[in-house]
Design an enzyme around this catalytic site. Structure first.
Site, PDB file in Angstrom:
ATOM      1  CG  HIS B  31      31.823  21.957 -14.432  1.00  0.00           C
ATOM      2  ND1 HIS B  31      31.636  20.843 -15.201  1.00  0.00           N
ATOM      3  CD2 HIS B  31      32.887  22.602 -14.955  1.00  0.00           C
ATOM      4  CE1 HIS B  31      32.551  20.811 -16.170  1.00  0.00           C
ATOM      5  NE2 HIS B  31      33.314  21.856 -16.046  1.00  0.00           N
ATOM      6  N   GLY B 160      28.180  33.144 -18.124  1.00  0.00           N
ATOM      7  CA  GLY B 160      28.859  32.666 -19.328  1.00  0.00           C
ATOM      8  C   GLY B 160      27.969  32.705 -20.547  1.00  0.00           C
ATOM      9  CG  HIS B 264      33.520  26.883 -13.102  1.00  0.00           C
ATOM     10  ND1 HIS B 264      32.348  27.472 -13.495  1.00  0.00           N
ATOM     11  CD2 HIS B 264      33.911  26.086 -14.122  1.00  0.00           C
ATOM     12  CE1 HIS B 264      32.040  27.036 -14.713  1.00  0.00           C
ATOM     13  NE2 HIS B 264      32.977  26.207 -15.118  1.00  0.00           N
ATOM     14  CD  GLU B 411      23.514  35.123 -40.581  1.00  0.00           C
ATOM     15  OE1 GLU B 411      23.959  35.472 -39.457  1.00  0.00           O
ATOM     16  OE2 GLU B 411      23.488  35.890 -41.555  1.00  0.00           O
ATOM     17  CG  PHE B 437      26.610  34.185 -44.347  1.00  0.00           C
ATOM     18  CD1 PHE B 437      27.885  34.595 -44.007  1.00  0.00           C
ATOM     19  CD2 PHE B 437      25.954  34.859 -45.363  1.00  0.00           C
ATOM     20  CE1 PHE B 437      28.493  35.657 -44.655  1.00  0.00           C
ATOM     21  CE2 PHE B 437      26.558  35.934 -46.012  1.00  0.00           C
ATOM     22  CZ  PHE B 437      27.829  36.334 -45.662  1.00  0.00           C
ATOM     23  CG  ASP B 469      27.408  39.689 -53.280  1.00  0.00           C
ATOM     24  OD1 ASP B 469      27.557  40.906 -53.524  1.00  0.00           O
ATOM     25  OD2 ASP B 469      26.316  39.192 -52.971  1.00  0.00           O
ATOM     26  CG  HIS B 473      28.832  37.442 -49.847  1.00  0.00           C
ATOM     27  ND1 HIS B 473      29.712  38.222 -49.139  1.00  0.00           N
ATOM     28  CD2 HIS B 473      27.590  37.833 -49.454  1.00  0.00           C
ATOM     29  CE1 HIS B 473      29.026  39.062 -48.369  1.00  0.00           C
ATOM     30  NE2 HIS B 473      27.747  38.841 -48.543  1.00  0.00           N
TER      31      HIS B 473
END
Lengths: 660, 660
Positions: B31, B160, B264, B411, B437, B469, B473
């Site tokens: 690149h 980016g 690029h 997170e 998560f 939940d 969850h």
């Protein structure tokens, strides 16, 4: 008799808050904190602004509402109940109980009036952005339907959603696309689960929204329902930019512990609940709402929605009368009914090696031409995923009718917005990037699967054959990751026939998301296969007489395995090859069909996939794959070094044959 | 003879650019676009500012440099070569070839001078933020070492990286923590892969950084190396805020197609390359650099680094002389050597049911007390993941010595920053949130595994037992997702003994990330097990005489399975139970040991895990699990409805026994 609020709107707010207390107390579970502070905003939105008809909760032209902070579900259910949706007091009493219509977080299709499943923070904002994009696109796509279609999209979020990176991606997209019918209510109560928001967050949100070209309004007192309502009015009049309304509130308002994060995640209990209700001036027994509150909702929200629905029906009939075909196209689009579309997949050269990304590009173009509501694009790698549609304008403030979306380098928002687009209806959304970056999209892919949304993911550069870009860009475990998601179909086609099969399934089945996994490099056609076989998810690609072993392969490995098997057969070792582009679909076929393909016992089967072997042992005892990370080098060199060139792979197979 | 630059610095920039052209041309891959435009910034940084000693590339007190836009690798390698690192011209010539020291994207430990693996956009910024946090923390943690430790962290990113949501999470954290020694060079060349940046991005970046409390500087001409250098000087003097330097440049500078995104992703080729070199005034043959460029790097970067390294050695010796124990603690921390730490895991009640999150919390506290460089926290769910360390101050601008990190609801950044902390060294990082998560963290978890970083993830709420939940969850496929990542150890302990085993492995093995998967609900102790057995990743928990079947269970299901097996044994159906807290570790034991635990053939084995069965078939023919999404309800109700209560599970096992 305790003090009661002076006006019915305040009483309605008190009722909503009290129901939240009752519901969470009864369930001994839930998140009253933000629900209590944001009740005025919710009542203002429903009574004064939201256009939806509780009798027709799926009406396509309703305003959309996404509760991005899904833990505030109790307040949403309470409000939907008060607003006349098919949600009874008994439903509220069974909040968070198994099988109820009032689950812990809002779930799409479980509760009338719930426009989106939410809970994983930040994604609700992106879903709302997707809905607002869909609204703009659809309005532009039916010029003959002027006046038929058009609505607002509202989203309610808290500090938490705004901390998630996905929120910035979504906010940035909304600003870039000038989604002026998008209104984001930001409840800033200054507390999150672990303490004051300021422990971890010191952004100037006004500046941040301005930086993304949003209109920003501010309401200093979250209890000032009129100020909130006025702000929403102002936002609706905005014709240039999406609007964020920053509402400063006090978490757990009314509770003895108000202002503390301790009200966030636990019910108040009887004593604190009573005390809060007396602060609200709400003297009624638990789960009791005076008639005047219901009447007020009926006279505001209810009447407005009913009239709007009636008006819509009339204008739509005019549209039908004027442009029958266009109206049918509109209906089909919203029903996701593309059965009658005639898709002209271009002819192909059954001898020519070609990358499946290239073949996918041809199928996408054919689908685009046949179904004028496809809508999607890539996260800035369209030139590589070959999802550019020649001649199709870019969706933009200047060309709302454009169906080519430049998502920017925002994979997660791309996927989450596609969920919003699919939830909205009327478009056939797709999203594309390199397979390795499905990692960035995983949380939204899960939400698509959970909501049974027909989103198509076009993932290219599907193996170490990526070559020079190296291990950061070479998927290994991604097929396993995707295949393990319930209700997500993962298809890794081997050639054009299988790619067409995948696209046909995408066109005809609108009840689950699909991930297409495509090569960067050219692959030879399997030969002798059919779209029909491919559409079953698996079929025998080569079956010599007396086969002692059966190779199960996918994608780029199928033609290679057939070649190797033919050579082995000539050497007296007959080995069959099955192509399994979609393992889950294949396994859902009749037992008879499955057994006819898997005609040898498991310990005579060999899986071959240039990726992690994780998950293959259920179908084959012997698993050839790559269980470590890739390497940077010329594609051919890398492939050979992992033993996936013809010679290397043949040796691996022979070794297994030797062992019996 | 063509025009040459007037000064050596300009010649150095031209040399770097020309090497980029030569490397990408020779590799026919890479690149060049951004590498060409950002060369002046790179030369300014290395020649005028960066403090690092090419002879001691792992020196702990060097300035850190993260190339977040990893596709600019050619420029980084060229610069490292010019700067005197052990990277020869031949290494540059083998750019992107298999086995070379110059892979497609920078890879930690593959190339001297590369401080981080990068490529997946946005994560480099977060890794740099983690490094800058580590720098602040370590400086505060050794008050006796005043003057020994202290460095800057530089990061170079493009448009980016700034579009990815992770960048906002990281920027927000850096601003909140006032990481004034963090300097982010933002190369804004106005183009991304698919076209002009403006096609998808219209943020005002200055405002966005200001909104997160950053100092913002701007350089209007990316070729003005002096302006860039001055801006870096100014940023270094900043004592309040991190600094973003927005550098406006022209992509592919010098190439005939400069300014176009077409530069690029593809090498320029011979003709365009030559033309670009003549624009730079660089008349030398390919892969040729005049001595004066090397000399200049040696006289600036080289001398500065050597002197700094020498100075550091002297001050460190003073520190050792003054505070021998503290100095040893510092060395151990950087070596990740915690073998001698005496960890007092509190005694436990072998009868008491307790959640493994609670047991983990006790182990974490014990580790924290024994090893004073643990550093971590939760993404706003510390109260639920039980990672709060009593009495430990929060890491903050006001208490840099605090080791309790409030990551906020970020997170992904939490995980990516932990990678930066681990890369930096000197701390033992951990990160905690709900297992579901882990989706948000997956891209960074992969990067931890790829870089072999010793990060510990403490994931709680590990199944449908989350209850109310609901499905958003409740993890289902997450164990499979994590287990499929190469080089990541996944541990799902069943009780305190196994939790201690997991923590001991985390303490003693510092060469891979570990995900601990923990229950929300109480679970009974397995009974009769040992930390030693647990540390092997698997052991027999119950083995009645004449067992016909073997259950393989993990975490919350182990004690339950033992109970069921005992009951079945009493009824004449002897079934054994093995606990496999860490499947990958277990399978890495000696064949003899593995076979002693898996003492029955595969078709007599039954896996039991309250999660997706995906991946279990390699060890057991029969797989009991959950292959759909969860549901909201009381935990007990949900568990029972999926057949994971005692009665339901016993029935499932009995059914399998019946079938033989």
């Amino acid at each position: 008799m305790e003090r009661k609020p002076n006006d019915t709107k305040s009483l309605a707010i008190a009722a909503a808050r009290s129901l939240v207390i009752d519901m969470t107390n009864k369930a001994k579970s839930g998140h009253p904190g933000m629900a209590l502070d944001v009740a005025p905003a919710m009542v203002a939105l429903f009574q004064d602004h939201l256009v939806a008809d509780p009798k027709h909760p799926d009406w396509v032209n309703r305003d959309r509402f996404v509760l991005s902070s899904g833990h505030v579900s109790a307040l949403l259910y309470a409000t939907l109940h008060l607003a006349g949706y098919d949600l009874s007091m008994d439903d509220l009493k069974s909040f968070r109980q198994l099988g109820s219509k009032t689950p812990g977080h809002p779930e799409y299709k479980e509760t009338p009036g719930v426009d989106a499943t939410s809970g994983p923070l930040g994604q609700g904002i992106a879903q709302a952005v997707g809905m607002a994009m869909a609204e703009e696109a659809i309005r532009a796509q039916y010029p003959g339907a002027d006046g038929v279609f058009g609505h607002y999209t509202y989203c309610l979020c808290g500090d938490g959603c705004l901390q998630e990176g996905i929120s910035q991606e979504a906010i940035s997209l909304a600003g870039h696309h000038r989604l002026s019918r998008l209104i984001l209510l930001c409840d800033l109560n200054g507390a999150t689960l672990d303490g004051p928001t300021s422990d971890a967050f010191s952004e100037n949100l006004r500046l941040r929204f301005l930086a993304s070209e949003w209109n920003v309004l501010e309401v200093k007192d979250g209890n000032d329902v009129n100020a909130i309502s006025k702000a929403i009015s102002k936002a609706k009049k905005q014709d240039g930019y999406p609007t964020a309304i920053l509402i400063h509130s006090v978490i757990g308002y009314g509770a003895p512990k108000q202002g503390s994060h301790k009200t966030h995640g636990s019910p108040l209990g009887e004593a604190d609940g009573s005390q809060a209700k007396s602060v609200y001036g709400y003297p009624y027994p638990d789960f009791t709402v005076p008639d005047e509150v219901y009447s007020q909702f009926a006279n505001t929200f209810g009447k407005r929605g009913e009239a709007a629905y009636r008006r819509y029906q009339a204008t739509f009939q005019d549209f039908q009368a004027k442009e029958l075909k266009e109206a049918q196209r509109y209906l089909d689009a919203f029903e996701g009914n593309f059965v009658d579309a005639v898709v002209n997949y271009p002819a192909f050269d059954s001898e020519k090696a070609e990358s499946t990304r290239s073949l996918s590009g041809k199928c996408l173009k054919a689908l685009h031409d046949a179904i004028p509501c496809t809508f999607g694009g890539s996260a800035d790698v369209a030139g590589s995923t070959l999802t550019n549609i020649e001649g199709e304008p870019m969706f933009d403030i200047l060309s709302r009718q454009g169906r080519d979306v430049h998502w920017g380098i925002r994979e997660f928002a791309m996927a989450a917005c596609c969920n919003g687009i699919a939830l909205h209806g009327g478009l056939l959304p797709y999203a594309s990037c390199f397979l390795v970056f499905s990692d960035y999209m995983k949380p939204a892919i899960r939400m698509a699967a959970l909501q049974s949304l027909p989103v198509a993911y076009l993932f290219t550069h599907d193996s170490i054959a990526v070559g020079e870009d190296g291990p950061t860009h070479q998927p290994i475990e991604h097929l396993a990751m995707l295949r393990s998601v319930p209700n997500l179909e993962v298809v890794r086609p081997a050639d054009y026939v299988e790619t067409i099969g995948a696209y046909e399934n995408i066109r005809l089945e609108r009840n689950h998301p699909t991930a297409l996994v495509l090569t960067r490099q050219n692959v030879a056609p399997v030969g002798g296969n059919s779209v029909e076989g491919a559409r079953k998810g698996g079929y025998l690609a080569y079956k010599p007489k007396g086969a002692t072993h059966l190779i199960l392969a996918t994608g780029s490995e199928v033609a290679l395995c057939v070649k190797i098997a033919k050579a082995l057969n000539e050497n007296g070792s007959p080995v069959a090859v099955a192509s399994l582009p979609s393992v889950s679909r294949f396994l859902s076929q009749s037992e008879k069909y499955v057994n006819s393909v898997l005609f040898l016992p498991r310990d005579k089967r060999i899986s071959v996939e240039m990726a992690s072997t994780f998950g293959w042992a259920s179908l084959a005892k012997h698993n050839i794959g790559i269980d470590g990370f890739g390497a940077s080098g010329k594609a051919g060199d890398v492939i050979a070094s992992y033993g996936f060139d013809e010679e290397g792979l043949r040796k691996k197979v022979e070794e297994i044959l030797r062992l019996g």
